[in-house]
Write a protein that holds these residues in place. Structure first.
Motif, PDB file in Angstrom:
ATOM      1  N   ARG A  53       0.874  -1.250  -0.052  1.00 18.88           N
ATOM      2  CA  ARG A  53      -0.084   0.075   0.030  1.00 18.88           C
ATOM      3  C   ARG A  53       0.929   1.250  -0.009  1.00 18.88           C
ATOM      4  O   ARG A  53       0.451   2.356  -0.490  1.00 18.88           O
ATOM      5  CB  ARG A  53      -1.040   0.039   1.261  1.00 18.88           C
ATOM      6  CG  ARG A  53      -2.077  -1.027   1.039  1.00 18.88           C
ATOM      7  CD  ARG A  53      -3.120  -0.996   2.270  1.00 18.88           C
ATOM      8  NE  ARG A  53      -2.319  -1.988   3.200  1.00 18.88           N
ATOM      9  CZ  ARG A  53      -2.448  -2.017   4.534  1.00 18.88           C
ATOM     10  NH1 ARG A  53      -3.279  -1.258   5.011  1.00 18.88           N
ATOM     11  NH2 ARG A  53      -1.852  -2.861   5.087  1.00 18.88           N
ATOM     12  N   LYS A  54       2.026   1.228   0.405  1.00 21.67           N
ATOM     13  CA  LYS A  54       3.054   2.482   0.478  1.00 21.67           C
ATOM     14  C   LYS A  54       3.770   2.448  -0.623  1.00 21.67           C
ATOM     15  O   LYS A  54       4.663   3.497  -0.934  1.00 21.67           O
ATOM     16  CB  LYS A  54       4.123   2.349   1.916  1.00 21.67           C
ATOM     17  CG  LYS A  54       3.026   2.416   2.944  1.00 21.67           C
ATOM     18  CD  LYS A  54       3.954   2.556   4.200  1.00 21.67           C
ATOM     19  CE  LYS A  54       2.971   2.822   5.409  1.00 21.67           C
ATOM     20  NZ  LYS A  54       3.857   3.101   6.524  1.00 21.67           N
ATOM     21  N   LEU A  55       3.878   1.585  -1.696  1.00 20.27           N
ATOM     22  CA  LEU A  55       4.431   1.730  -3.112  1.00 20.27           C
ATOM     23  C   LEU A  55       3.431   2.323  -3.964  1.00 20.27           C
ATOM     24  O   LEU A  55       2.229   2.086  -4.343  1.00 20.27           O
ATOM     25  CB  LEU A  55       4.640   0.277  -3.471  1.00 20.27           C
ATOM     26  CG  LEU A  55       5.535  -0.769  -2.379  1.00 20.27           C
ATOM     27  CD1 LEU A  55       5.887  -1.881  -2.913  1.00 20.27           C
ATOM     28  CD2 LEU A  55       6.936   0.218  -2.228  1.00 20.27           C
ATOM     29  N   VAL A  56       4.137   3.513  -4.772  1.00 25.42           N
ATOM     30  CA  VAL A  56       3.291   4.111  -5.958  1.00 25.42           C
ATOM     31  C   VAL A  56       3.944   3.896  -7.059  1.00 25.42           C
ATOM     32  O   VAL A  56       3.252   4.256  -8.008  1.00 25.42           O
ATOM     33  CB  VAL A  56       3.417   5.658  -5.369  1.00 25.42           C
ATOM     34  CG1 VAL A  56       2.914   6.126  -4.153  1.00 25.42           C
ATOM     35  CG2 VAL A  56       5.015   6.124  -5.299  1.00 25.42           C
ATOM     36  N   SER A  57       5.185   3.436  -7.277  1.00 29.12           N
ATOM     37  CA  SER A  57       5.639   3.265  -8.585  1.00 29.12           C
ATOM     38  C   SER A  57       6.868   2.175  -8.556  1.00 29.12           C
ATOM     39  O   SER A  57       7.260   1.861  -7.643  1.00 29.12           O
ATOM     40  CB  SER A  57       6.183   4.553  -9.050  1.00 29.12           C
ATOM     41  OG  SER A  57       6.630   4.448 -10.506  1.00 29.12           O
ATOM     42  N   TYR A  58       7.220   1.607  -9.721  1.00 27.11           N
ATOM     43  CA  TYR A  58       8.397   1.085  -9.745  1.00 27.11           C
ATOM     44  C   TYR A  58       9.147   1.092 -11.404  1.00 27.11           C
ATOM     45  O   TYR A  58       8.526   1.523 -12.114  1.00 27.11           O
ATOM     46  CB  TYR A  58       7.994  -0.594  -9.647  1.00 27.11           C
ATOM     47  CG  TYR A  58       7.197  -1.137 -10.798  1.00 27.11           C
ATOM     48  CD1 TYR A  58       7.826  -1.840 -11.869  1.00 27.11           C
ATOM     49  CD2 TYR A  58       5.647  -1.093 -10.855  1.00 27.11           C
ATOM     50  CE1 TYR A  58       7.163  -2.377 -12.759  1.00 27.11           C
ATOM     51  CE2 TYR A  58       5.156  -1.688 -11.867  1.00 27.11           C
ATOM     52  CZ  TYR A  58       5.627  -2.360 -13.016  1.00 27.11           C
ATOM     53  OH  TYR A  58       5.015  -2.731 -13.807  1.00 27.11           O
ATOM     54  N   GLU A  59      10.357   0.558 -11.307  1.00 24.14           N
ATOM     55  CA  GLU A  59      10.933   0.745 -12.591  1.00 24.14           C
ATOM     56  C   GLU A  59      11.820  -0.503 -12.530  1.00 24.14           C
ATOM     57  O   GLU A  59      12.475  -0.973 -11.421  1.00 24.14           O
ATOM     58  CB  GLU A  59      12.069   1.899 -12.441  1.00 24.14           C
ATOM     59  CG  GLU A  59      11.441   3.106 -12.454  1.00 24.14           C
ATOM     60  CD  GLU A  59      12.315   4.491 -12.352  1.00 24.14           C
ATOM     61  OE1 GLU A  59      13.327   4.390 -12.591  1.00 24.14           O
ATOM     62  OE2 GLU A  59      11.933   5.578 -12.158  1.00 24.14           O
ATOM     63  N   LYS A  60      12.054  -1.092 -13.785  1.00 24.70           N
ATOM     64  CA  LYS A  60      12.943  -2.482 -13.957  1.00 24.70           C
ATOM     65  C   LYS A  60      14.212  -1.764 -14.025  1.00 24.70           C
ATOM     66  O   LYS A  60      14.573  -0.892 -14.881  1.00 24.70           O
ATOM     67  CB  LYS A  60      12.533  -3.042 -15.396  1.00 24.70           C
ATOM     68  CG  LYS A  60      10.991  -3.644 -15.099  1.00 24.70           C
ATOM     69  CD  LYS A  60      10.705  -4.566 -16.055  1.00 24.70           C
ATOM     70  CE  LYS A  60       8.893  -5.123 -15.812  1.00 24.70           C
ATOM     71  NZ  LYS A  60       8.612  -5.857 -16.947  1.00 24.70           N
ATOM     72  N   ARG A  61      15.158  -2.326 -13.565  1.00 23.96           N
ATOM     73  CA  ARG A  61      16.565  -2.036 -13.581  1.00 23.96           C
ATOM     74  C   ARG A  61      17.397  -3.473 -13.968  1.00 23.96           C
ATOM     75  O   ARG A  61      16.900  -4.597 -13.509  1.00 23.96           O
ATOM     76  CB  ARG A  61      17.265  -1.540 -12.235  1.00 23.96           C
ATOM     77  CG  ARG A  61      16.614  -0.368 -11.873  1.00 23.96           C
ATOM     78  CD  ARG A  61      16.982   0.561 -12.732  1.00 23.96           C
ATOM     79  NE  ARG A  61      16.658   1.913 -12.111  1.00 23.96           N
ATOM     80  CZ  ARG A  61      16.588   3.091 -12.686  1.00 23.96           C
ATOM     81  NH1 ARG A  61      17.050   3.113 -13.957  1.00 23.96           N
ATOM     82  NH2 ARG A  61      16.063   4.142 -12.274  1.00 23.96           N
ATOM     83  N   GLU A  62      18.520  -3.081 -14.951  1.00 22.38           N
ATOM     84  CA  GLU A  62      19.060  -4.379 -15.377  1.00 22.38           C
ATOM     85  C   GLU A  62      20.618  -4.121 -14.915  1.00 22.38           C
ATOM     86  O   GLU A  62      21.174  -5.107 -15.101  1.00 22.38           O
ATOM     87  CB  GLU A  62      18.891  -4.844 -17.049  1.00 22.38           C
ATOM     88  CG  GLU A  62      17.509  -5.073 -16.870  1.00 22.38           C
ATOM     89  CD  GLU A  62      17.150  -5.422 -18.552  1.00 22.38           C
ATOM     90  OE1 GLU A  62      17.939  -5.306 -19.378  1.00 22.38           O
ATOM     91  OE2 GLU A  62      15.934  -5.677 -18.836  1.00 22.38           O
ATOM     92  N   VAL A  63      21.046  -2.793 -14.750  1.00 22.47           N
ATOM     93  CA  VAL A  63      22.481  -2.873 -14.568  1.00 22.47           C
ATOM     94  C   VAL A  63      22.666  -2.312 -13.236  1.00 22.47           C
ATOM     95  O   VAL A  63      21.783  -1.270 -12.831  1.00 22.47           O
ATOM     96  CB  VAL A  63      22.928  -1.988 -15.566  1.00 22.47           C
ATOM     97  CG1 VAL A  63      24.442  -1.689 -15.360  1.00 22.47           C
ATOM     98  CG2 VAL A  63      22.982  -2.569 -17.085  1.00 22.47           C
ATOM     99  N   PRO A  64      23.590  -2.475 -12.308  1.00 26.69           N
ATOM    100  CA  PRO A  64      24.565  -3.537 -12.474  1.00 26.69           C
ATOM    101  C   PRO A  64      24.029  -5.074 -12.058  1.00 26.69           C
ATOM    102  O   PRO A  64      24.568  -6.008 -12.376  1.00 26.69           O
ATOM    103  CB  PRO A  64      25.492  -3.186 -11.392  1.00 26.69           C
ATOM    104  CG  PRO A  64      25.000  -2.580 -10.446  1.00 26.69           C
ATOM    105  CD  PRO A  64      23.636  -1.574 -11.091  1.00 26.69           C
ATOM    106  N   VAL A  65      22.603  -4.871 -11.572  1.00 30.82           N
ATOM    107  CA  VAL A  65      22.000  -6.287 -11.528  1.00 30.82           C
ATOM    108  C   VAL A  65      20.505  -6.073 -11.790  1.00 30.82           C
ATOM    109  O   VAL A  65      20.232  -5.017 -11.816  1.00 30.82           O
ATOM    110  CB  VAL A  65      22.158  -6.556  -9.602  1.00 30.82           C
ATOM    111  CG1 VAL A  65      23.519  -6.954  -9.372  1.00 30.82           C
ATOM    112  CG2 VAL A  65      21.427  -5.584  -8.881  1.00 30.82           C
ATOM    113  N   GLU A  66      20.084  -7.257 -12.187  1.00 36.20           N
ATOM    114  CA  GLU A  66      18.774  -7.542 -12.405  1.00 36.20           C
ATOM    115  C   GLU A  66      17.709  -6.941 -11.106  1.00 36.20           C
ATOM    116  O   GLU A  66      17.905  -7.721 -10.217  1.00 36.20           O
ATOM    117  CB  GLU A  66      18.161  -8.605 -12.923  1.00 36.20           C
ATOM    118  CG  GLU A  66      16.708  -8.702 -13.561  1.00 36.20           C
ATOM    119  CD  GLU A  66      16.259  -9.876 -14.157  1.00 36.20           C
ATOM    120  OE1 GLU A  66      15.108 -10.114 -14.562  1.00 36.20           O
ATOM    121  OE2 GLU A  66      17.366 -10.966 -14.323  1.00 36.20           O
TER     122      GLU A  66
END
Length: 102
Positions: A53-66
């Motif tokens: 409930r406290k999360l508003v957004s996300y982004e996928k990252r691949e560098v330096p780790v997935e």
């Protein structure tokens, strides 16, 4: 013709150095300020489950780790493993909120 006095040459040299200094500082500030800010990258992954409930957004990252980088309501960025089941659930909930908001 009279030769310029040493005092006038000295004053002119000081003015030239002063203006070159101002120009150099302004140019350096401009080039640094015009560079894009570095993006936040995930180096360490949190193992703690977050309150969805406290999360508003996300982004996928691949560098330096997935990783998935969640952004909380307070703007805090937390990186987690994309393989966790709760992470997949949280991403779906955020996506649903986004589509309902449009």
């Amino acid at each position: 013709m009279k030769k310029p006095s040493a005092m006038k040459l000295h004053a002119a040299a000081i003015l030239i150095v002063f203006w070159l200094g101002i120009f150099t500082i302004d140019t350096v500030k401009g080039s640094i300020g015009s560079q894009p800010m570095r993006k936040f990258s995930c180096v360490n992954l949190s193992t703690q489950q977050l309150n969805i409930r406290k999360l508003v957004s996300y982004e996928k990252r691949e560098v330096p780790v997935e990783a998935i980088m969640f952004i909380t309501t307070k703007g805090i960025k937390i990186c987690v493993s994309p393989k966790e089941k709760w992470v997949q659930t949280a991403m779906k909930k955020i996506d649903e909120k986004r589509t309902r908001g449009k």
